[in-house]
Design a protein around this motif. Structure first.
Motif, short mmCIF file in Angstrom:
data_model
loop_
_atom_site.label_atom_id
_atom_site.label_comp_id
_atom_site.label_asym_id
_atom_site.label_seq_id
_atom_site.Cartn_x
_atom_site.Cartn_y
_atom_site.Cartn_z
N LYS A 165 1.08 -24.02 17.68
CA LYS A 165 0.93 -24.82 18.90
C LYS A 165 0.10 -24.09 19.94
CE LYS A 165 5.33 -25.09 19.60
NZ LYS A 165 5.67 -24.18 18.49
N SER A 166 0.44 -22.82 20.20
CA SER A 166 -0.30 -22.05 21.21
C SER A 166 -1.74 -21.82 20.79
CB SER A 166 0.40 -20.71 21.46
OG SER A 166 1.72 -20.90 21.95
N SER A 167 -1.95 -21.57 19.50
CA SER A 167 -3.32 -21.39 19.01
C SER A 167 -4.14 -22.67 19.19
CB SER A 167 -3.31 -20.97 17.53
OG SER A 167 -2.66 -19.73 17.35
N LEU A 168 -3.52 -23.81 18.90
CA LEU A 168 -4.22 -25.09 19.07
C LEU A 168 -4.54 -25.33 20.54
CD1 LEU A 168 -5.27 -27.73 17.88
CD2 LEU A 168 -2.94 -28.66 18.06
N LEU A 169 -3.60 -25.04 21.42
CA LEU A 169 -3.85 -25.19 22.86
C LEU A 169 -5.05 -24.34 23.29
CD1 LEU A 169 -2.90 -26.14 25.75
CD2 LEU A 169 -1.59 -24.03 25.83
N ASN A 170 -5.08 -23.08 22.85
CA ASN A 170 -6.17 -22.18 23.24
C ASN A 170 -7.51 -22.65 22.71
OD1 ASN A 170 -4.27 -20.58 24.51
ND2 ASN A 170 -4.12 -19.10 22.84
N ARG A 171 -7.53 -23.20 21.50
CA ARG A 171 -8.80 -23.67 20.94
C ARG A 171 -9.29 -24.93 21.67
NH1 ARG A 171 -7.65 -19.63 19.26
NH2 ARG A 171 -9.09 -19.20 20.97
N VAL A 172 -8.37 -25.78 22.08
CA VAL A 172 -8.77 -27.02 22.76
C VAL A 172 -9.31 -26.73 24.16
CG1 VAL A 172 -7.93 -29.20 23.71
CG2 VAL A 172 -7.24 -28.50 21.42
N VAL A 173 -8.61 -25.88 24.92
CA VAL A 173 -9.02 -25.61 26.30
C VAL A 173 -10.13 -24.57 26.36
CG1 VAL A 173 -6.74 -26.23 27.15
CG2 VAL A 173 -7.26 -23.82 26.69
N GLY A 174 -10.38 -23.84 25.27
CA GLY A 174 -11.46 -22.88 25.25
C GLY A 174 -11.17 -21.57 25.94
N LYS A 175 -9.91 -21.22 26.10
CA LYS A 175 -9.55 -19.93 26.68
C LYS A 175 -8.15 -19.57 26.22
CE LYS A 175 -7.70 -21.94 30.96
NZ LYS A 175 -7.77 -21.95 32.44
N GLU A 176 -7.77 -18.31 26.44
CA GLU A 176 -6.45 -17.85 26.03
C GLU A 176 -5.43 -18.23 27.09
OE1 GLU A 176 -5.84 -16.48 23.05
OE2 GLU A 176 -7.95 -16.89 22.62
N ALA A 177 -5.03 -19.49 27.07
CA ALA A 177 -4.09 -19.98 28.08
C ALA A 177 -2.64 -19.68 27.71
CB ALA A 177 -4.26 -21.49 28.28
N ALA A 178 -2.35 -19.51 26.44
CA ALA A 178 -0.98 -19.26 25.99
C ALA A 178 -0.98 -18.03 25.08
CB ALA A 178 -0.43 -20.46 25.23
N ILE A 179 0.11 -17.30 25.10
CA ILE A 179 0.25 -16.09 24.28
C ILE A 179 0.45 -16.48 22.82
CG2 ILE A 179 1.64 -14.04 23.86
CD1 ILE A 179 2.38 -14.03 26.80
N VAL A 180 -0.32 -15.85 21.94
CA VAL A 180 -0.21 -16.09 20.50
C VAL A 180 0.30 -14.82 19.85
CG1 VAL A 180 -1.44 -16.68 18.38
CG2 VAL A 180 -2.07 -17.79 20.55
N SER A 181 1.38 -14.96 19.09
CA SER A 181 1.98 -13.81 18.43
C SER A 181 2.70 -14.27 17.17
CB SER A 181 2.97 -13.09 19.37
OG SER A 181 3.68 -12.08 18.68
N THR A 182 2.80 -13.33 16.20
CA THR A 182 3.56 -13.64 14.98
C THR A 182 5.06 -13.63 15.23
OG1 THR A 182 3.51 -11.29 14.37
CG2 THR A 182 1.76 -12.71 13.48
N GLU A 183 5.48 -13.10 16.36
CA GLU A 183 6.90 -13.08 16.70
C GLU A 183 7.36 -14.48 17.08
OE1 GLU A 183 9.88 -11.19 20.10
OE2 GLU A 183 7.87 -10.36 19.80
N GLU A 184 8.46 -14.91 16.50
CA GLU A 184 8.96 -16.25 16.79
C GLU A 184 9.57 -16.31 18.18
OE1 GLU A 184 11.66 -17.31 13.74
OE2 GLU A 184 10.13 -17.54 12.21
N GLY A 185 9.46 -17.48 18.81
CA GLY A 185 10.06 -17.68 20.12
C GLY A 185 9.26 -17.05 21.25
N THR A 186 7.94 -16.81 21.04
CA THR A 186 7.13 -16.22 22.10
C THR A 186 7.06 -17.13 23.31
OG1 THR A 186 5.81 -15.10 20.42
CG2 THR A 186 4.87 -15.25 22.62
#
Length: 614
Positions: free
Chosen positions: A307-328
C-alpha cells in the motif's frame, strides 16, 4: 384542526394589504396579483430597505449605493501589471483628476495615459505612472451595472500605493469615494442584476480551482442556467400555491371547472414531477461535490501488501515509510494528488490483520510464531476500516507471495471482512494485485494466469473484471519491466483505470421529461456545479414537498378518511388540510429563494453577506 374564514373584508384587507377586494377579482387576475414579485413593491419602500439588513454594516451597504468604490483587483505584491478597478458615478471625475487635459477614453477601448498626482499641477515631478492603460465602461452593461474605470498600471508596490493614495485623497463633490469592502463589487453586480447568487458562488469556485475537473465544474456554474432553473421551480410552486389558496378565497363565489378533489390531485401531480426533478438534481449535486472537494481513496490491504509503495509511486515522492517490517503504518497518511485532472485524497492506512499463531500470516511465508498486535496498531486497524467506509473509492491491495506450491494470491481473512463491509455500504471497489513480478513472464502476458483470474473472481465477486489490475511497485520503482518499457509495473494502466472509474462515479444521472423523452445531458451536467449551500437548501425544499404530498395524498396515510375541505372548515375525521398544504409549498419556495437571493424569503439577506465575503 379548524380554521375560520374571515367574513369581514375590512379585516382581511388589514392583514393582507396586497390582496384588497379579493372577492371581486377573477381567478386569473387573482393569480396574477397574488404573484407579482414582492421585490418590486418593496423596492419603492425605503423603510423596507432599512429593515432588510439587521446589522449596521448591511444598512450601510443598502443606503450607500450611490458611493463610488475602488480597490486593487489583482493580487498584492510585486508584479509586471496591477489592475485597479473603480465602480460608481464618480468614475469620470476620478479619471479627469488623474489624467487632466485628456478626454475620457472611448468606451471599451484601451488608451495609453500618464497618471498625475491630482493634488498638484501636471509636471514631470507629479507623474504617478508614465505608461498606464485606461479603460472606461459606461453603465449599465458592466460587471457591476455601474460606470466602471480600470487602471492597468505597472505592478511595483510603490506605484500601486501612490495611485491608490491619489484616488483616496481626491475629494469629489458629486459622490463619496471610498475603498471597497470585501466582496462589494460582487454585491453590486448582484443588486444590479448582473450576476445571480449561484453565479457568484461559481465565481468563488473558479478562483479556487486547482485541477482541470474543478475548473470545468466552475465554468458550468458560471452561466445563468441554474439561476433560471431555480427561479422556474419557484414560480411553479407559487402558482401551485395560488391554485390551492384560490379554493379558500373563491370557492363560495366562483365556479370552477374542476372539483376540489380534482384540483388538489392536479396540483399534487405537478408537485410530484417537481419533486422527482429536484431529487435527481440533488443526487447529481453530490457527484459534483466529488469534483469540488476531491475524491477520497482508501488503500486497503494486509501488512506488506504494498500500500505505501503504491502511494509513493502514484504521488511521485516518498510520502509514506516503506519497510519489510509489518505494521509500519499505524495512522492514516493522507496525500492530495492530481490524477489526470481529478483532485484525489489518497489515504495509506494500517495493514489489516489479526492476532494468532502466525501460520501463513503476514508475509505469507508460512512462518509460525505468536503474533501480538499492540494497542496502537489495533487503533490504526480500526481507523483503517472506518476510513474505508468513509471513502468514495476503495483500492484493495492484495499481493502475490511465495509458497511451497509456487506464487499464490495472499489475502488476509480480516481484509475480506473489511471488503465485505465496503460492499454492503455500496462503495466503489478496485483491486490491485501487487508483486506480479514474481509470476512467470510467460504467464503474465495474460497479464494474469487464468487460474489466478478464477481465484480472484471467487474471492472478490463484487469487483468487476475491468477493475482488476496487475501491478508491480518494485518494477515501477526501478523503471524497468520485461513486459513494457513505457509502463513499468503497469502503474499507468492502473491510473487509467482509476480515471475511468472516476468518470463513471461522477457522471451525471438523467431522467425522462414530462413527455417521455430524455433531457439533454447538459441539463444534468449543470447540476454538478451545485454547491453544498445550494444542495442543503434543495434538500429542505424536497422535505417540504414530501410533507405537502403526505398532507394531500390520502393513499400515503392509511388512517386518512379521504375527506377534503377547501376552506379549512374541516370535519373532525379529515386528514387533508388545504391551508397547511399551501404553507408547505410556501416553505419550499422560500428555500429556493434562499438559493437565488430573490423572492419572498425573510432571511435571504442574512445569506448574502456570507456568500459575498467569500
Amino acid at each position: 384542526m379548524r380554521v375560520c374564514r374571515p367574513q369581514s373584508l375590512k379585516w382581511a384587507t388589514s392583514i393582507c394589504p396586497f390582496r384588497t377586494q379579493t372577492r371581486t377579482l377573477g381567478y386569473n387576475e387573482f393569480l396574477f396579483r397574488r404573484h407579482v414579485p414582492i421585490r418590486e413593491a418593496q423596492a419603492s419602500n425605503p423603510q423596507f430597505l432599512i429593515r432588510s439588513f439587521s446589522s449596521t454594516k448591511r444598512n450601510e451597504f443598502m443606503l450607500d449605493g450611490d458611493s463610488t468604490i475602488y480597490a486593487l483587483s489583482t493580487a498584492p505584491g510585486r508584479a509586471a501589471i496591477a489592475v485597479i478597478r473603480v465602480s460608481g458615478p464618480a468614475c469620470t471625475s476620478i479619471y479627469k483628476s488623474l489624467c487632466p487635459n485628456h478626454p475620457i477614453p472611448k468606451p471599451r477601448f484601451a488608451t495609453l495615459r500618464t497618471l498625475y498626482d491630482p493634488d498638484h499641477p501636471p509636471s514631470t515631478n507629479t507623474v504617478l505612472d508614465a505608461g498606464a492603460l485606461v479603460l472606461y465602461f459606461p453603465s449599465p452593461k458592466t460587471v457591476t451595472g455601474e460606470d466602471v474605470l480600470e487602471l492597468h498600471i505597472h505592478g511595483g508596490p510603490a506605484i500601486v500605493k501612490a495611485v491608490l493614495g491619489a484616488i483616496s485623497r481626491k475629494s469629489h463633490v458629486d459622490a463619496v469615494v471610498r475603498y471597497a469592502e470585501p466582496g462589494e463589487f460582487t454585491r453590486r453586480a448582484f443588486m444590479n442584476d448582473r450576476l445571480g447568487l449561484p453565479q457568484i458562488e461559481a465565481l468563488g469556485d473558479t478562483l479556487s480551482a486547482d485541477t482541470e475537473q474543478q475548473r470545468r465544474l466552475a465554468v458550468r456554474g458560471s452561466s445563468d442556467a441554474l439561476l433560471k432553473r431555480y427561479e422556474n421551480w419557484r414560480q411553479q410552486l407559487l402558482y401551485a400555491r395560488g391554485e390551492l389558496e384560490a379554493l379558500i378565497d373563491f370557492s363560495e363565489d366562483q365556479h370552477f371547472d374542476e372539483s376540489t378533489e380534482e384540483l388538489v390531485s392536479s396540483v399534487s401531480m405537478q408537485v410530484r414531477g417537481l419533486r422527482r426533478q429536484i431529487g435527481f438534481h440533488i443526487r447529481n449535486a453530490s457527484k459534483g461535490e466529488l469534483l469540488r472537494n476531491g475524491i477520497k481513496i482508501a488503500l486497503l490491504g494486509a501488512p506488506n501488501a504494498g500500500k505505501s509503495s503504491l502511494l509513493n509511486r502514484v504521488v511521485g515522492k516518498e510520502a509514506a515509510i516503506v519497510s519489510t517490517e509489518e505494521g509500519t503504518t499505524r495512522d492514516i497518511v493522507d496525500v492530495g494528488v492530481d490524477i489526470g485532472g481529478w483532485y484525489c485524497k489518497l489515504g495509506d492506512m494500517a495493514g489489516i490483520r489479526a492476532e494468532g499463531n502466525g501460520t501463513g500470516s503476514g508475509s505469507g511465508s508460512g512462518s509460525s510464531g505468536k503474533i501480538v498486535i499492540g494497542a496502537v496498531e489495533k487503533e490504526g486497524i480500526r481507523r483503517a476500516r472506518e476510513r474505508a467506509l468513509e471513502s468514495d473509492v476503495v483500492v484493495v491491495v492484495a499481493s502475490i507471495e511465495e509458497s511451497s506450491h509456487g506464487p499464490r494470491l495472499f489475502v488476509e481473512p480480516e481484509v475480506l471482512d473489511a471488503v465485505n463491509d465496503c460492499v454492503e455500504a455500496g462503495k466503489c471497489l478496485i483491486l490491485a494485485i501487487n508483486k506480479c513480478d514474481k509470476l512467470e513472464v510467460n504467464g503474465r502476458h495474460d497479464p494474469l494466469p487464468r487460474v489466478l483470474q478464477s481465484t480472484i473472481s471467487e474471492i472478490f465477486p463484487a469487483v468487476p473484471k475491468e477493475r482488476v489490475f496487475a501491478i508491480s511497485c518494485n518494477e515501477a520503482q526501478q523503471g524497468v519491466s520485461p513486459l513494457s518499457e513505457t509502463d513499468p509495473g503497469n502503474l499507468q494502466g492502473f491510473l487509467r483505470g482509476l480515471i475511468s472509474t472516476f468518470e463513471q462515479i461522477a457522471s451525471p444521472l438523467g431522467m425522462e421529461d414530462d413527455n417521455g423523452g430524455q433531457y439533454d445531458i447538459s441539463y444534468w451536467e449543470d447540476s454538478l456545479g451545485v454547491t453544498h449551500r445550494q444542495s442543503s437548501n434543495l434538500q429542505k425544499c424536497l422535505d417540504h414537498l414530501e410533507d405537502f404530498l403526505f398532507q394531500t395524498s390520502p393513499s400515503q396515510n392509511p388512517d386518512s378518511s379521504h375527506s377534503i375541505s377547501s376552506f379549512g372548515d374541516f370535519a373532525e375525521d379529515s386528514e387533508i388540510d388545504i391551508v397547511t398544504a399551501a404553507e408547505h409549498l410556501r416553505f419550499a419556495a422560500d428555500m429556493l429563494a434562499r438559493i437565488t437571493g430573490k423572492g419572498e424569503s425573510g432571511d435571504v439577506e442574512d445569506v448574502l453577506g456570507v456568500v459575498f465575503e467569500k
